[in-house]
Each structure stands twice: as C-alpha cells, then as structure tokens.
Design a protein around this motif. Structure first.
Motif, PDB file in Angstrom:
ATOM      1  N   LEU A   1      -8.820  -0.786   6.344  1.00  0.00           N
ATOM      2  CA  LEU A   1      -8.628  -2.288   6.374  1.00  0.00           C
ATOM      3  C   LEU A   1      -9.980  -2.550   6.630  1.00  0.00           C
ATOM      4  N   SER A   2     -10.831  -3.639   5.937  1.00  0.00           N
ATOM      5  CA  SER A   2     -11.852  -4.216   6.151  1.00  0.00           C
ATOM      6  C   SER A   2     -11.890  -5.173   7.297  1.00  0.00           C
TER       7      SER A   2
ATOM      8  N   ALA B   1       4.871  -0.793   2.200  1.00  0.00           N
ATOM      9  CA  ALA B   1       5.643   0.030   1.578  1.00  0.00           C
ATOM     10  C   ALA B   1       4.995   1.224   1.004  1.00  0.00           C
ATOM     11  N   ASP B   2       3.730   1.102   0.149  1.00  0.00           N
ATOM     12  CA  ASP B   2       2.990   2.063  -0.380  1.00  0.00           C
ATOM     13  C   ASP B   2       2.613   3.265   0.653  1.00  0.00           C
ATOM     14  N   MET B   3       2.043   2.701   1.862  1.00  0.00           N
ATOM     15  CA  MET B   3       1.705   3.356   2.929  1.00  0.00           C
ATOM     16  C   MET B   3       2.700   4.273   3.412  1.00  0.00           C
TER      17      MET B   3
ATOM     18  N   MET C   1       7.293  -9.927   6.001  1.00  0.00           N
ATOM     19  CA  MET C   1       6.152 -10.382   6.916  1.00  0.00           C
ATOM     20  C   MET C   1       5.126  -9.241   7.035  1.00  0.00           C
ATOM     21  N   GLY C   2       4.060  -9.519   6.821  1.00  0.00           N
ATOM     22  CA  GLY C   2       3.022  -8.516   6.826  1.00  0.00           C
ATOM     23  C   GLY C   2       2.718  -8.173   8.465  1.00  0.00           C
ATOM     24  N   ILE C   3       1.561  -7.555   8.445  1.00  0.00           N
ATOM     25  CA  ILE C   3       1.094  -7.150   9.847  1.00  0.00           C
ATOM     26  C   ILE C   3      -0.225  -7.492   9.974  1.00  0.00           C
ATOM     27  N   ARG C   4      -0.583  -8.210  11.311  1.00  0.00           N
ATOM     28  CA  ARG C   4      -2.007  -8.663  11.563  1.00  0.00           C
ATOM     29  C   ARG C   4      -2.544  -7.886  12.604  1.00  0.00           C
ATOM     30  N   PHE C   5      -3.976  -7.654  12.226  1.00  0.00           N
ATOM     31  CA  PHE C   5      -4.453  -6.838  13.185  1.00  0.00           C
ATOM     32  C   PHE C   5      -5.888  -7.759  13.729  1.00  0.00           C
TER      33      PHE C   5
ATOM     34  N   PHE D   1      -5.373  -7.971   7.714  1.00  0.00           N
ATOM     35  CA  PHE D   1      -4.012  -8.068   7.415  1.00  0.00           C
ATOM     36  C   PHE D   1      -3.590  -7.175   6.114  1.00  0.00           C
ATOM     37  N   ILE D   2      -2.453  -6.548   6.523  1.00  0.00           N
ATOM     38  CA  ILE D   2      -1.861  -5.812   5.209  1.00  0.00           C
ATOM     39  C   ILE D   2      -0.542  -6.699   4.905  1.00  0.00           C
ATOM     40  N   ASP D   3      -0.051  -6.733   3.777  1.00  0.00           N
ATOM     41  CA  ASP D   3       1.135  -7.395   3.340  1.00  0.00           C
ATOM     42  C   ASP D   3       2.094  -6.294   3.159  1.00  0.00           C
ATOM     43  N   THR D   4       3.327  -6.695   2.709  1.00  0.00           N
ATOM     44  CA  THR D   4       4.344  -6.127   2.800  1.00  0.00           C
ATOM     45  C   THR D   4       4.466  -5.110   1.446  1.00  0.00           C
TER      46      THR D   4
END
Length: 192
Positions: free
Chosen positions: A154-155, A143-145, A114-118, A136-139
């Motif tokens: 993030l836009s 992992a890259d971050m 699951m990704g993270i929602r802001f 939203f950022i996906d998995t």
C-alpha cells in the motif's frame, strides 16, 4: 435495550435528585435513549459474523521525504488500523528506523461494506504524534487478498513510503465458539 433505557432513566433521575447533575445534559441523554442510537457492543456478544486477520509486516519510508519528522534521530513509527465505526487497533512503536518491521497481527470483525484505513504515525513524547502517511484498501482488494493469500503493498502517499500487509481469514481454532454458560453442565462428584 428497554431495560438499559429504563436503567439510564433511573440513574439520571437519581443524579438530579442527589444534586450531582444540574440537568443540562439530561436532554441529550433522553434523546439518545428515545432514538435507540446506543451502540452497546458488550450486549452484542458473542459476535457470530465474519472475521479477518490483518497482519502488518512492515513499512518502508523514503528517507529524504521523512527526514524532518524527528530533529536529531530517525522516526519512531507505529500504525493504527481503523475498520467500521468502533474497530481501532495500534501496533507497537518501532523506534529510530526508516524501515520498521512490526510482524504484528490482529483478529477483528469484518464489515463487508467497509474498507480498512491505515494511519502511519511518528510517536512523539512532548508533543502530539505526527502523521506520516495514510492508506486505504476497499472491500474488493480485501476479498482478493483473502482469496489468494498474497501480501499487499500500500502506498502511504506520493514519495512517502509503502506498507506491506496480509489479510487472511482466521484459523478455525481461533474462531469464537460462543461464551461459556452461566451454569455448569458437569455433574458434581459426591463425596463418599
């Protein structure tokens, strides 16, 4: 789980017998107990899965696009993070600015699928909070971050603004080692 289900059944029967419940909600209670959909997070302690640290550095809002959020002042902004079904964290409110700097971080469980929602919102006193923007950022990006340690921009939507975040692994001294045992292993000092 069976102990909790039998306890809930006893409580429901007592509620009906004592007259504090009319029995209409018991069908729902029994269907939840039978299907074992109860998500009792406090019974799942200690959590031994992966954890992440999410740090929100700040938000830069476009002044022209967001000038109508508060009538006579600049927006009072806060950010809500959602991950999984139960994880929800909110930052403090930074008032009267288009460039709030939160410098806020939280440690949370990490569900690898699951990704993270802001959700960036404007805090209001007399009416409900206004949504400023979402991200939203996906998995894969998470992992890259975590691997590079680089902050992410993030836009929040077209011409609304950007948010700067950092996602890392927790430090080794912040990882939960388990809960304390109920009985102490320290030997008692005998009085002479």
């Amino acid at each position: 789980m069976k102990v909790f289900a039998s306890f809930a059944l006893i409580v429901a029967i007592l509620a009906v017998a004592l007259g504090s419940c009319d029995g209409r909600g018991l069908g729902t209670l029994f269907s939840i107990i039978k299907s074992n959909r109860l998500n009792i997070w406090w019974l799942n302690r200690p959590y031994n899965g992966p954890e992440i640290v999410v740090e929100i550095i700040g938000v830069d809002l476009n002044q022209r696009a967001n000038r109508f959020l508060d009538r006579w002042s600049r927006p009072d902004t806060f950010v809500t993070i959602e991950h999984g079904q139960t994880e929800r964290h909110s930052t403090q409110v930074e008032g009267n600015t288009y460039q709030p700097r939160f410098l806020w971080k939280t440690k949370m469980r990490f569900y690898k699928t699951m990704g993270i929602r802001f959700l960036v919102s404007d805090a209001n006193v007399l009416r409900g909070d206004d949504v400023v923007g979402r991200a939203f950022i996906d998995t894969d990006r998470i992992a890259d971050m975590m691997r590079t340690g680089e902050p992410g921009l993030l836009s929040l939507g077209e011409n609304i603004g950007i948010m700067k975040i950092v996602v890392t692994l927790p430090a080794s001294d912040l990882k939960e080692k388990g809960v304390l045992p109920l009985t102490s292993k320290v030997k008692r000092l005998d009085m002479p």
